[in-house]
Design an enzyme around this catalytic site. Sequence first.
Site, mmCIF file in Angstrom:
data_model
loop_
_atom_site.group_PDB
_atom_site.id
_atom_site.type_symbol
_atom_site.label_atom_id
_atom_site.label_comp_id
_atom_site.label_asym_id
_atom_site.label_seq_id
_atom_site.Cartn_x
_atom_site.Cartn_y
_atom_site.Cartn_z
ATOM 1 N N GLU A 1 0.849 -1.197 0.000
ATOM 2 C CA GLU A 1 0.000 0.000 0.000
ATOM 3 C C GLU A 1 0.881 1.242 0.000
ATOM 4 O O GLU A 1 2.088 1.151 0.282
ATOM 5 C CB GLU A 1 -0.909 -0.029 1.229
ATOM 6 N N PRO A 2 0.317 2.403 -0.291
ATOM 7 C CA PRO A 2 1.147 3.622 -0.313
ATOM 8 C C PRO A 2 1.887 3.860 1.011
ATOM 9 O O PRO A 2 2.952 4.451 1.037
ATOM 10 C CB PRO A 2 0.127 4.739 -0.583
ATOM 11 N N GLU B 1 9.104 -8.990 -2.852
ATOM 12 C CA GLU B 1 8.929 -10.222 -2.050
ATOM 13 C C GLU B 1 9.683 -10.162 -0.725
ATOM 14 O O GLU B 1 10.060 -11.200 -0.174
ATOM 15 C CB GLU B 1 9.382 -11.474 -2.817
ATOM 16 N N THR C 1 12.278 -7.019 1.280
ATOM 17 C CA THR C 1 13.602 -6.407 1.073
ATOM 18 C C THR C 1 14.661 -7.263 1.785
ATOM 19 O O THR C 1 14.325 -8.124 2.612
ATOM 20 C CB THR C 1 13.632 -4.989 1.676
#
Length: 370
Positions: A117-118, A350, A352
């Site tokens: 999401e943002p 997937e 960091t």
Amino acid sequence: MDFKFSKEHEEFREKARNFGKKEFTNDRKVHFDSEEKYPEELRKLAYESGLVTYSDPWKVLIAIEELCAIDPGLGIASTIPYFGAEVLLLFGSDLLKEKYLGRINEGKAIMGLAVTEPSGGSDVAGCRTKAERKGNKYVVNGSKMFISNGNIADFLITLVRTSDADPKRHHGLSVLVIDTSSPGFKATKLTGKLGVRATTTSEIVFENVEVPEENLVGEVGKGFYYIMTFFNISRVFVAAQGVGVAQGAFNRALEIAKSRGEKFSGREDVQFILAEMATKIKAARTLTLEAASYLFNFEPNPTVTSMAKQLAGETAVYVAEKALELAGIEAVNSDLERIFRDAKILEIWEGTSEIEKLVISRNLLKGEAF
Ligand SMILES: Cc1cc2nc3c(=O)[nH]c(=O)nc-3n(C[C@H](O)[C@H](O)[C@H](O)COP(=O)(O)OP(=O)(O)OC[C@H]3O[C@@H](n4cnc5c(N)ncnc54)[C@H](O)[C@@H]3O)c2cc1C
């Protein structure tokens, strides 16, 4: 322990390599990167050639590695259209499998997985996109960010919040299959990405999107668990992307070193770099195959999987950078410039590298073996 692939798999590797060499022409590599266009015709060709097949996960792994070695952008674009299918395979009802996976299996639909999401992607439990139950449907409001295939997918496996009541944030999450043709669904393609420009990435907005109740995957409140289970599968395939990208960059570096003849011979720094690149690739490939072996034998090992994903992603970035440095001025107009840009995503999606390290250390502290 056997470190050899079967004859069938070696033949399949050859087939995937030949496909990449034939279809990933220089013109296509440059065109789809510079135009930031999705190579739909390559997706269809890869599907028709049987390169992306759910009948044998080893073949998918091999295809990803081989295609990414030839070109990361086109390799990922040709193999990403079915991203998220395992969520339906593992947890979807028969109805959902028939309605959605049938078309995927026939290569007639494209899908994606919308989690980020943002407000951030690492904190999956922080999902804010809301799905309110109204009668026999859910009404979805919210937004997602950086969603691969978002603007070309027929449907998205979407993580939503169905309850705020539980103090444990991750207990209030569920997964819905959302048709992208639904009124109130909007996908805006993001442009100007650093790399993997042949893949398409979108921002998604849901405004009162109505989703039939039968599009709920599995049970209400189990969404976090389903997505984490999926990541423990998809991370193995991302590790294979990393191994492939690193191998492709190494192959080019080796050619350059050989072509420089006298200029490079006897230079220890060049020899050391080549040796380090090759050793890291070998380590990343071995770890990836071990993680795959656990997974494909239905005994996934999340610690080894995160180790493979982290090492393979970082190896891709390391080898691409060193190859670029070795090539010097030649790199500017070569594949290596694009590969260097493309490699970075492998340390990000997937999970960091930091998130992979957290998973590894948490599991170790819990006493899990590796
Ligand atoms: C090209 C592209 C395609 C993508 N495709 C998809 C997709 O199809 N579906 C999807 O759902 N997402 C997708 N993503 C999103 C991707 O998964 C996220 O970018 C990634 O999970 C990281 O989230 P973030 O970018 O919001 O960074 P953040 O989560 O905001 O993190 C920012 C930085 O802080 C670090 N960090 C965060 N939390 C911690 C912590 N607890 N401890 C230590 N360090 C921390 C991170 O490692 C990172 O360096 C895509 C991204 C890109 C760029």
